[in-house]
Design a protein around this motif. Sequence first.
Motif, PDB file in Angstrom:
ATOM      1  N   HIS A   1       0.856  -1.177   0.000  1.00 23.94           N
ATOM      2  CA  HIS A   1       0.000   0.000   0.000  1.00 23.94           C
ATOM      3  C   HIS A   1       0.897   1.233   0.000  1.00 23.94           C
ATOM      4  O   HIS A   1       1.884   1.280   0.739  1.00 23.94           O
TER       5      HIS A   1
ATOM      6  N   THR B   1       0.723   4.216   1.294  1.00 24.82           N
ATOM      7  CA  THR B   1       0.891   4.998   2.531  1.00 24.82           C
ATOM      8  C   THR B   1       1.146   4.132   3.756  1.00 24.82           C
ATOM      9  O   THR B   1       1.997   4.450   4.573  1.00 24.82           O
ATOM     10  N   THR B   2       0.443   3.008   3.854  1.00 19.57           N
ATOM     11  CA  THR B   2       0.592   2.181   5.066  1.00 19.57           C
ATOM     12  C   THR B   2       1.684   1.131   4.924  1.00 19.57           C
ATOM     13  O   THR B   2       2.099   0.544   5.918  1.00 19.57           O
ATOM     14  N   GLN B   3       2.116   0.875   3.686  1.00 16.01           N
ATOM     15  CA  GLN B   3       3.133  -0.136   3.388  1.00 16.01           C
ATOM     16  C   GLN B   3       2.683  -1.558   3.710  1.00 16.01           C
ATOM     17  O   GLN B   3       3.486  -2.470   3.694  1.00 16.01           O
TER      18      GLN B   3
END
Length: 182
Positions: A122, A124-126
């Motif tokens: 993801h 932004t959240t990785q």
Amino acid sequence: MPTKSNNTGGRGGARPGAGRKKTAIADKIISGNPGNRKITVLDIPEIEGVDMPKPHDFLSAEQRDGSLLQAEEIYRETWDWLKKIGCAAKISPQLLERYAMCSARWIQCEEMTSRMGFLSKHPTTQKPIPSPFINIGINYMNQAVRLWNEIFQTVKENCSVEYGGSNPQDDVMERLLRARKG
């Protein structure tokens, strides 16, 4: 009280492709034409020696990774098959181009999924998420199948003899399987 107009904003009426498909002419002839309705065939004259329309350049455009898009090859194979069974003049080149492009993009997405895997990060959240190539590929595959069904329905409705053997849709699957082997 005012009456409703026929212009309902596209909410009513028959939708393209909806309903029962026509029975193939060959099937009607074999079954003795139940119902004794007149058998109609599209009156599109077959032009002898008609050459394949030149595919647009975007069907073989160089891709970002340096490879060439396979859509022109799919276009040519499909055209050759249509010409062999005598239906080339009944299918518009634009429909063939759309089918070839969607099939080629589907293969491209499948190759990317094989190369990069089923998971992605993801932004932004990785955290792991499904690869976006999976959904993109599914969309292209569905579109290619719908376009193929449109092509094949025209073939089915206009062939007065049984058509058999392999068809370009089989070749697309074979191409996908070859691409996965490397």
